[in-house]
Design an enzyme around this catalytic site. Structure first.
Site, PDB file in Angstrom:
ATOM      1  N   CYS A   1       0.854  -1.194   0.000  1.00  0.00           N
ATOM      2  CA  CYS A   1       0.000   0.000   0.000  1.00  0.00           C
ATOM      3  C   CYS A   1       0.888   1.240   0.000  1.00  0.00           C
ATOM      4  O   CYS A   1       1.972   1.223  -0.568  1.00  0.00           O
ATOM      5  CB  CYS A   1      -1.003  -0.043   1.151  1.00  0.00           C
ATOM      6  SG  CYS A   1      -0.293  -0.258   2.781  1.00  0.00           S
TER       7      CYS A   1
ATOM      8  N   ASP B   1      -4.701   7.504   6.191  1.00  0.00           N
ATOM      9  CA  ASP B   1      -5.777   7.962   7.056  1.00  0.00           C
ATOM     10  C   ASP B   1      -6.007   7.008   8.235  1.00  0.00           C
ATOM     11  O   ASP B   1      -6.402   7.416   9.316  1.00  0.00           O
ATOM     12  CB  ASP B   1      -7.041   8.070   6.186  1.00  0.00           C
ATOM     13  CG  ASP B   1      -8.222   8.587   6.951  1.00  0.00           C
ATOM     14  OD1 ASP B   1      -8.016   9.377   7.884  1.00  0.00           O
ATOM     15  OD2 ASP B   1      -9.356   8.208   6.613  1.00  0.00           O
TER      16      ASP B   1
ATOM     17  N   CYS C   1      -6.592 -11.680  -1.877  1.00  0.00           N
ATOM     18  CA  CYS C   1      -6.823 -11.047  -0.581  1.00  0.00           C
ATOM     19  C   CYS C   1      -5.631 -10.207  -0.126  1.00  0.00           C
ATOM     20  O   CYS C   1      -5.792  -9.109   0.402  1.00  0.00           O
ATOM     21  CB  CYS C   1      -7.111 -12.143   0.444  1.00  0.00           C
ATOM     22  SG  CYS C   1      -7.305 -11.538   2.115  1.00  0.00           S
TER      23      CYS C   1
HETATM   24  S1  SF4 Z   1      -6.107   1.633   4.653  1.00  0.00           S
HETATM   25 FE1  SF4 Z   1      -3.975   2.391   4.735  1.00  0.00          FE
HETATM   26  S2  SF4 Z   1      -2.830   0.809   5.858  1.00  0.00           S
HETATM   27 FE2  SF4 Z   1      -4.766  -0.111   5.215  1.00  0.00          FE
HETATM   28  S3  SF4 Z   1      -4.275  -1.113   3.265  1.00  0.00           S
HETATM   29 FE3  SF4 Z   1      -5.049   0.943   2.784  1.00  0.00          FE
HETATM   30  S4  SF4 Z   1      -3.214   2.250   2.609  1.00  0.00           S
HETATM   31 FE4  SF4 Z   1      -2.624   0.348   3.687  1.00  0.00          FE
HETATM   32  S1  SF4 Z   2      -8.059 -15.214   3.452  1.00  0.00           S
HETATM   33 FE1  SF4 Z   2      -5.957 -15.977   3.273  1.00  0.00          FE
HETATM   34  S2  SF4 Z   2      -4.736 -14.204   2.572  1.00  0.00           S
HETATM   35 FE2  SF4 Z   2      -6.696 -13.423   3.391  1.00  0.00          FE
HETATM   36  S3  SF4 Z   2      -6.316 -12.934   5.548  1.00  0.00           S
HETATM   37 FE3  SF4 Z   2      -7.079 -15.044   5.479  1.00  0.00          FE
HETATM   38  S4  SF4 Z   2      -5.263 -16.337   5.380  1.00  0.00           S
HETATM   39 FE4  SF4 Z   2      -4.628 -14.260   4.834  1.00  0.00          FE
END
Ligand code: SF4
Ligand code: SF4
Length: 381
Positions: free
Chosen positions: A260, A276, A326
């Site tokens: 990210c 944020d 994911c």
């Molecule tokens: S909300 Fe912020 S910390 Fe969470 S995945 Fe998005 S950029 Fe990364």
């Molecule tokens: S679904 Fe798989 S990749 Fe996503 S949080 Fe759970 S273990 Fe991790």
């Protein structure tokens, strides 16, 4: 210096100041709402800084006006902002998004949004009773009617809008009802956000957080509704993102991207944070009045923040079949989020439940699209 990618900026002209007092709001914790709003000098410098920090090849520059309630800063402030943006835009186009509770929208605001091509994200958590479980004003009164009035004004003025709906542990089992309501309001782009009432932000004894199973049940219920008749007509951000990723595109949702760090947050005094969701001292990168945002987003602190999302995945995630879709979710939702090896997401069971349930249909939709058909014909494939 590292090549900068385009990045977005969430600006908080009034900090956490808000006319509502939503029970689960993570931004109100520990903040008194005092202090001056963003002044014009900070505004001007931040706009110039943000535009000039984008890479040369970036065609558009995103400004996301957030709060608290950003409309509290008044229309003159934003009229000035839009003028400044045009002054510095050069050959880039400017995109403005407001995230608002909608209660302060009147004809003048709606006209301003229309004139300046603003996308308005309205926060609403469902029909009256579900919305008002947590979205109340400072006197404890309902916000629902005022928000719906705001949405109706946006429609009257033909302003583009979408909805942001937070799902908590008292609303998750009403997926079908919430989905139908949002459709009935005229929203065609629905964003659902799981409520994770993090202990760093919680403001009362009650924990509004969903557990994974509850999140999974909500997603599956909404998915069934969407599949019945709305594919291609109603856009549900999470489902669309899954489809795009299955077609080989990068995630448009930071939660499900590999790394990210491309969403900076700028406070009313110019202080700039990694994200944020990480509005804490340890995640301050510098002040936009003194530092180039390009340097802050490409600097070592932010790169480490961004790459930790991938580099600190739990063993459970690393061996999970769903990892490509994911990517372990947002680091803030991972247990022990400060640790070297982060835990698995609090929503993991929900992600697994949803992917297991929906993937057969999602893959058929991808198959249909790859053959040039609309995803709504997925049952034929
Ligand atoms: S909300 Fe912020 S910390 Fe969470 S995945 Fe998005 S950029 Fe990364
Ligand atoms: S679904 Fe798989 S990749 Fe996503 S949080 Fe759970 S273990 Fe991790």
């Amino acid at each position: 210096m590292t090549q900068t990618l385009p990045f977005s900026l969430t600006l908080k002209p009034v900090g956490s100041t808000c006319n509502l007092d939503c029970s689960y709001c993570y931004y109100l914790a520990g903040d008194t709402g005092c202090g001056s709003p963003m002044d014009f000098r900070t505004l001007d410098k931040s706009i110039k800084n943000h535009i000039q920090s984008q890479p040369k090849h970036a065609k558009a520059v995103d400004f996301i006006w957030h709060g608290g309630e950003p409309l509290l800063r008044g229309r003159d402030f934003y009229l000035h902002a839009f003028q400044q943006q045009q002054h510095w835009a050069g050959n880039k186009s400017i995109a403005n998004t407001f995230q608002t509770n909608g209660t302060l929208i009147n004809h003048q605001w709606a006209q301003l949004f229309k004139t300046h091509n603003v996308m308005v994200g309205v926060s609403i958590d469902g029909p009256n009773l579900l919305n008002d479980i947590s979205r109340i004003d400072k006197s404890g009164h309902s916000s629902f009617e005022k928000t719906v009035r705001g949405i109706n004004l946006l429609k009257e003025h033909e302003v583009e809008f979408n909805t942001l709906t937070v799902i908590n542990n008292r609303t998750y089992h009403h997926g079908a009802k919430i989905y139908q309501f949002l459709k009935d309001t005229g929203s065609t782009y629905l964003q659902f956000q799981p409520c994770i009432d993090h202990e760093l932000d919680r403001r009362s004894d009650y924990d509004w957080s969903l557990n994974g199973e509850q999140w999974g049940r909500f997603l599956c219920d909404v998915f069934d509704q969407w599949c019945q008749e709305d594919i291609g007509k109603v856009h549900v951000q999470f489902f669309e993102n899954c489809l795009m990723m299955l077609m080989g595109h990068p995630s448009q949702m930071c939660h499900h991207s590999e790394v990210c760090g491309q969403q900076l947050m700028l406070e009313k005094d110019g202080q700039t944070y990694s994200c944020d969701h990480y509005h804490y001292d340890d995640y301050q990168l510098g002040n936009a009045l003194d530092n180039s945002l390009q340097e802050l987003v490409a600097g070592g602190q932010q790169r480490t923040f961004a790459e930790n999302k991938r580099d600190r995945l739990s063993q459970t995630c690393l061996s999970c079949d769903f990892l490509p879709l994911c990517n372990g979710g947002c680091p803030k939702y991972r247990m022990n989020f400060e640790e070297q090896q982060q835990g698995v997401s609090q929503l993991c069971d929900g992600y697994r439940m949803f992917f297991t349930y929906a993937l057969p249909r999602l893959l058929k939709m991808v198959d249909a699209m790859n053959r040039g058909y609309s995803a709504k014909f997925y049952q034929l494939f």
